[in-house]
Design a protein around this motif. Structure first.
Motif, PDB file in Angstrom:
ATOM      1  N   GLU A  19       0.837  -1.199   0.000  1.00 54.48           N
ATOM      2  CA  GLU A  19       0.000   0.000   0.000  1.00 54.48           C
ATOM      3  C   GLU A  19       0.868   1.242   0.000  1.00 54.48           C
ATOM      4  N   PRO A  20       0.585   2.210  -0.869  1.00 58.50           N
ATOM      5  CA  PRO A  20       1.283   3.486  -0.780  1.00 58.50           C
ATOM      6  C   PRO A  20       0.603   4.338   0.290  1.00 58.50           C
ATOM      7  N   ILE A  21       1.206   4.392   1.487  1.00 55.03           N
ATOM      8  CA  ILE A  21       0.614   5.151   2.582  1.00 55.03           C
ATOM      9  C   ILE A  21       1.678   5.991   3.265  1.00 55.03           C
ATOM     10  N   GLY A  56       9.585   2.726   5.590  1.00 50.20           N
ATOM     11  CA  GLY A  56       9.733   3.192   4.223  1.00 50.20           C
ATOM     12  C   GLY A  56       9.637   4.699   4.208  1.00 50.20           C
ATOM     13  N   ALA A  57      10.157   5.302   3.173  1.00 51.73           N
ATOM     14  CA  ALA A  57      10.120   6.764   3.072  1.00 51.73           C
ATOM     15  C   ALA A  57       8.709   7.227   2.722  1.00 51.73           C
ATOM     16  N   GLU A  58       8.418   8.464   3.025  1.00 52.15           N
ATOM     17  CA  GLU A  58       7.116   9.065   2.716  1.00 52.15           C
ATOM     18  C   GLU A  58       6.771   8.827   1.248  1.00 52.15           C
ATOM     19  N   GLY A  59       5.572   8.255   1.008  1.00 52.17           N
ATOM     20  CA  GLY A  59       5.127   8.042  -0.358  1.00 52.17           C
ATOM     21  C   GLY A  59       5.631   6.752  -0.979  1.00 52.17           C
ATOM     22  N   GLN A  60       6.603   6.080  -0.369  1.00 51.53           N
ATOM     23  CA  GLN A  60       7.085   4.824  -0.923  1.00 51.53           C
ATOM     24  C   GLN A  60       6.085   3.729  -0.647  1.00 51.53           C
ATOM     25  N   ALA A  61       6.115   2.696  -1.475  1.00 50.18           N
ATOM     26  CA  ALA A  61       5.236   1.556  -1.247  1.00 50.18           C
ATOM     27  C   ALA A  61       5.677   0.853   0.033  1.00 50.18           C
ATOM     28  N   THR A  62       4.757   0.671   0.938  1.00 51.39           N
ATOM     29  CA  THR A  62       4.992  -0.084   2.153  1.00 51.39           C
ATOM     30  C   THR A  62       3.974  -1.221   2.147  1.00 51.39           C
ATOM     31  N   HIS A  63       3.788  -1.855   3.270  1.00 48.30           N
ATOM     32  CA  HIS A  63       2.812  -2.931   3.285  1.00 48.30           C
ATOM     33  C   HIS A  63       2.150  -3.068   4.641  1.00 48.30           C
ATOM     34  N   THR A  64       0.972  -3.656   4.606  1.00 47.31           N
ATOM     35  CA  THR A  64       0.317  -4.058   5.840  1.00 47.31           C
ATOM     36  C   THR A  64       0.416  -5.571   5.929  1.00 47.31           C
ATOM     37  N   ARG A  80      -4.635  -4.339  -7.619  1.00 49.42           N
ATOM     38  CA  ARG A  80      -4.924  -4.630  -6.213  1.00 49.42           C
ATOM     39  C   ARG A  80      -4.515  -6.080  -5.973  1.00 49.42           C
ATOM     40  N   TRP A  81      -3.487  -6.248  -5.146  1.00 45.29           N
ATOM     41  CA  TRP A  81      -2.962  -7.598  -4.934  1.00 45.29           C
ATOM     42  C   TRP A  81      -2.469  -7.790  -3.512  1.00 45.29           C
ATOM     43  N   GLN A  82      -2.280  -9.051  -3.172  1.00 49.11           N
ATOM     44  CA  GLN A  82      -1.734  -9.437  -1.875  1.00 49.11           C
ATOM     45  C   GLN A  82      -0.787 -10.611  -2.093  1.00 49.11           C
ATOM     46  N   ALA A  83       0.067 -10.826  -1.129  1.00 53.29           N
ATOM     47  CA  ALA A  83       0.890 -12.032  -1.083  1.00 53.29           C
ATOM     48  C   ALA A  83       0.478 -12.803   0.163  1.00 53.29           C
ATOM     49  N   ALA A  84       0.451 -14.114   0.056  1.00 53.86           N
ATOM     50  CA  ALA A  84       0.042 -14.952   1.184  1.00 53.86           C
ATOM     51  C   ALA A  84       1.125 -15.983   1.462  1.00 53.86           C
ATOM     52  N   GLY A  85       1.503 -16.106   2.725  1.00 52.55           N
ATOM     53  CA  GLY A  85       2.482 -17.107   3.149  1.00 52.55           C
ATOM     54  C   GLY A  85       1.803 -18.106   4.071  1.00 52.55           C
TER      55      GLY A  85
END
Length: 174
Positions: A42-44, A55-63, A139-144
């Motif tokens: 998510e870009p948050i 991550g830096a401001e505006g970079q893609a991070t994740h939940t 819109r995607w996710q990764a699942a482990g």
């Protein structure tokens, strides 16, 4: 060297919520670890009150999310309330997803590579339209599905992309 019990990571906070390291940080009970662990890019902004990787401001991070067992909790109201304000509960919407399974390690590079393969396969097939966010990205996710100590070649991971049927599917005319 950090201790996963207090390392501040999304996984550590979620693991403490369900009680992996002892007394659960919720208002009810210990919850069994379930699979999969979901990671959603998510870009948050870093000020958002969700579990995110640095991550830096505006970079893609994740939940990161753990899936609670539906057999035990039929709604968010039934689930134990988190004591850590960074942990939130949310109901996932019903959706249709295309999935690509891969093995070995659950790393961002492997997930992105497999996402690209899945998107290419969907484009070639032509029967599914990939849903995109406001930023135009899929819109995607990764699942482990496995613990970190599982042998890499035995691990099961997936990339999941939200899709809708394409009414102009070339195969529908056959």
């Amino acid at each position: 060297r950090g201790d996963a019990r207090d390392d501040g990571s999304p996984f550590g906070a979620l693991a403490r919520y369900i009680g992996v390291f002892g007394k659960p940080q919720n208002d009810k009970e210990k919850i069994a670890m379930t699979a999969p662990v979901l990671v959603t890019p998510e870009p948050i902004a870093m000020t958002a009150p969700v579990l995110v990787s640095p991550g830096a401001e505006g970079q893609a991070t994740h939940t990161m999310a753990f899936v609670l067992p539906a057999s035990k909790y039929s709604s968010i109201a039934d689930a134990p309330k988190p004591l850590d304000p960074r942990v939130t509960l949310r109901q996932l919407p019903e959706r249709v997803q295309a999935v690509r399974t891969f093995s070995w390690n659950f790393r961002p590079e492997a997930a992105k590579k497999n996402l690209d393969i899945l998107l290419d396969d969907l484009a070639k097939d032509g029967c599914w339209a990939v849903e995109r966010g406001a930023d135009g990205q899929p819109r995607w996710q990764a699942a482990g599905y496995n613990p970190p100590f599982a042998l890499p070649f035995m691990k099961r991971n997936e990339v999941l992309v939200d899709v809708q049927p394409n009414p102009n599917c070339p195969k529908a005319e056959e």
